[in-house]
Design an enzyme around this catalytic site. Structure first.
Site, PDB file in Angstrom:
ATOM      1  N   GLU A 178      88.328  78.788  31.269  1.00 22.47           N
ATOM      2  CA  GLU A 178      88.392  78.304  29.739  1.00 22.47           C
ATOM      3  C   GLU A 178      87.536  79.388  29.035  1.00 22.47           C
ATOM      4  OE1 GLU A 178      91.073  78.491  27.976  1.00 22.47           O
ATOM      5  OE2 GLU A 178      91.686  77.885  30.075  1.00 22.47           O
ATOM      6  N   HIS A 181      86.879  82.596  28.077  1.00 20.24           N
ATOM      7  CA  HIS A 181      87.481  82.210  26.655  1.00 20.24           C
ATOM      8  C   HIS A 181      86.786  82.931  25.721  1.00 20.24           C
ATOM      9  CE1 HIS A 181      91.467  84.088  28.501  1.00 20.24           C
ATOM     10  NE2 HIS A 181      91.338  82.760  28.829  1.00 20.24           N
TER      11      HIS A 181
END
Length: 660
Positions: A178, A181
């Site tokens: 994550e 991202h």
């Protein structure tokens, strides 16, 4: 591909997304015009068998087409704007919509404490503010997502299933994915996708409402036109949604491979993220919440068929990490998951966390990596050494300060504590200012922190500041604005500004500014560095001066090293020594640097890479790095929206030298 290349690629993807969305809107407008013309167009009777769609027919119905186009584009635009404005509060808004519960920084639940530790370590290692952390309590499957416009307003959310079923290495792999991202610029793209797709979907929703209203209405006379219009809206809306899903899938799939690779780079433990993917594949348990809008943001998503799948197949993702993996192995993983009792797992993880903390208790901090080329590559893509270094910093943090930084009630007082002078007279003046601005209770808390930890190790100051940032996000906007003013008052209390005081004030100001306007936060602008060279000279001069406070010749040599790095790109530099002379004014340099940074933040992303390289060349010129230089580097990088990672000295030998 380094951070700056990733950001440039993200900007190109955003432009490509806007083009695709524009084409989808044009197609919807064309279909809507065709339907409206068939239903309501005015046509003169003509011979049988002749086409009705003639130039004369179109000319007679120009007004109809104009109004249809305006209403269709306006409806889609208003729908997209409404949805985007609903997400203006950043990643936390998305997490709360899906039923997320924010994890308090001072939680004592072992699983949530483990999650907070993992997130903090990766954030500090990456050089970005610690994001908000949420748990989707109702979701028993394994999943996670990152949301927000920028790292400043980001949120990381994981499901309860991920907390309970993943071990620490697997959880770290998911969180690192994550963060991939976050650092690759995907979050802003995801928010825009949500807004655009809602704008298209709103047509179908309005059509459904119209049909439902007509069905329930008792007076259906002369309702044929309304029913036809409602049906047209619904059909066109779902056709648009078809293309919208295709656009979303085409934009999203490749980014997942990149984020998986980033997770492996972060942790150097491919078995961590691979183990998480295997457990998802073995469990095959989707999310209970409606994930139509956010499916492209999840760690793993249920496919709508290969054409609309926002993620590559799980087996292919695992094979990209472990080439020898076979799909048949998922059955064994599932059997192993069934045998593991959840209560026993929680007890084991809590014990492991306590033991790990004890092992790290006596370890020292990591130092700043002295290799500029390698550090450039680690921006936005930190490795295991940075994460270990961040873990050592977190472990070395005094307990009272760590607990206070995680507390909603004490977080701001931690920030104020960092600014309190060691001079008794100045300290008393600062405490009086705190009392006047925030009351006696706040002043008492700051005193308690001072009594608990009389002196904080210099290299722990910036990490402690970053740990307190999540608390600021939940304060009302007027309180945040007042805090900026109080911070500046405390900095000016002794009549001078140290490198750390400037760094803290600048980082707080940047964080709160971006929180107030997250949608306007961008990693790069349109200005060119060759037109802002005087401002770049000012930045290099500040770093050179504070890196050699008692060595004028050393400051000049370091400054010239940075200038040479700029000259390699833009040719010989002239008139730059005057910048170094201005920095010797203890009162004036902060204002000069503020003006320079505001301009340089608008640089193109590629030019920011050149500037950061010149800054690192300046700082590393002498082979030793002062804490003051590190603090200024972090502040300047934060002002430029560039995440500067911590050093990579996991052995505990510091590459920095303490200096005020």
């Amino acid at each position: 591909m380094n951070f700056f290349e990733q950001q440039d690629r993200a900007q190109r993807r955003t432009r490509w997304l806007l083009v695709l969305f524009g084409l989808a809107v044009l197609a919807i407008v064309a279909v809507m015009n065709a339907i409206v013309l068939m239903l309501f167009g005015q046509a003169e009777p003509g011979p049988a068998g002749e086409p009705w769609l003639t130039r004369e027919f179109l000319a007679r119905n120009v007004d109809v087409m104009i109004w249809t186009t305006v209403l269709t584009v306006g409806l889609i635009g208003l729908g997209s704007l409404y949805r985007t404005l609903g997400l203006r509060d950043g990643g936390g808004a998305v997490a709360r919509e899906l039923g997320g519960t924010r994890v308090d920084g001072d939680t004592r639940d072992p699983l949530r404490r483990r999650l907070m530790n993992v997130v903090e370590e990766i954030a500090i290692a990456s050089g970005v503010p610690v994001p908000e952390v949420y748990v989707l309590e109702q979701e028993t499957g394994i999943n996670a997502f990152a949301a927000g416009y920028s790292p400043d307003d980001a949120a990381i959310a994981v499901t309860r299933g991920a907390l309970e079923q993943l071990d620490r290495d697997e959880l770290q792999g998911v969180v690192a994915h994550e963060f991939g991202h976050v650092l690759n610029g995907d979050m802003r793209l995801n928010i825009r996708l949500m807004g655009m797709l809602f704008g298209i979907l709103v047509m179908a929703l309005i059509g459904q409402r119209v049909l439902l209203a007509m069905r329930l209405s008792r007076n259906n006379r002369n309702a044929g036109g309304i029913v036809a219009a409602g049906l047209a809206l619904m059909v066109v809306g779902y056709i648009g949604l078809f293309f919208g899903r295709w656009i979303r899938a085409s934009v999203s799939r490749q980014r997942e491979y990149l984020a998986d690779a980033s997770a492996v780079q972060f942790t150097r433990q491919p078995e961590g993220i691979a183990g998480a993917l295997k457990k998802i594949g073995a469990g095959q348990r989707g999310m209970r919440a409606d994930t139509e809008e956010v499916g492209h943001m999840l760690f793993a998503s249920d496919a709508l068929g290969q054409m609309f799948a926002t993620h590559p197949p799980l087996v292919k993702r695992i094979q990209a990490i472990e080439p020898g993996f076979e799909a048949s192995e998922l059955e064994k993983v599932g059997e192993r998951m069934e045998r593991e009792a959840q209560s026993r797992r929680a007890e084991q993880e809590a014990q492991a966390e306590a033991e790990e903390h004890d092992r790290r208790e006596d370890s020292g901090p990591g130092g700043l990596l002295l290799n500029p080329e390698q550090l450039i590559e680690n921006i936005g893509d930190p490795g295991i050494a940075q994460i270990l270094g961040a873990g050592l910093l977190v472990a070395a943090m005094p307990g009272p300060l760590e607990r206070a930084a995680h507390s909603d009630a004490w977080g701001i007082e931690v920030l104020l504590y960092l600014l309190i002078s060691s001079d008794t007279q100045v300290r008393d003046d600062q405490l009086l200012r705190i009392t006047a601005a925030r009351g006696a209770e706040s002043e008492s808390r700051v005193r308690n922190l001072l009594n608990a930890v009389t002196e904080l190790r210099p290299d722990l100051r910036i990490p402690l500041l970053e740990m307190s940032f999540p608390v600021l996000r939940h304060r009302p906007q007027p309180e945040r604005e007042a805090l900026v003013g109080l911070v500046q008052d405390l900095i000016r209390a002794d009549g001078r500004v140290s490198a750390f005081e400037y760094a803290l004030g600048r980082m707080v100001q940047r964080q709160l500014h971006d929180l107030a306007q997250p949608a306007r936060t961008r990693p790069g602008g349109r200005r060119r560095l060759d037109r802002l060279l005087p401002q770049a000279h000012d930045v290099l001069a500040v770093l050179a001066y504070h890196g050699h406070p008692d060595d004028a010749e050393g400051a000049v040599a370091a400054f010239r090293t940075g200038i040479e790095a700029l000259a390699a790109k833009f040719g010989p530099q002239t008139g730059h020594l005057s910048a170094l002379e201005r920095m010797q004014d203890d009162q004036g340099w902060p204002a000069v640097l503020d003006v320079a940074l505001e301009a340089l933040d608008e640089l193109r992303i590629g030019d920011k890479e050149v500037l950061i390289s010149a800054m690192l060349a300046t700082v590393t010129h002498s082979g030793r790095t002062l804490v003051a230089e590190v603090e200024l580097l972090r502040a300047v990088a934060a002002s430029l929206h560039v995440p500067l990672p911590v050093g990579e000295s996991p052995s505990g030998e510091s590459g920095t030298t303490a200096s005020e």
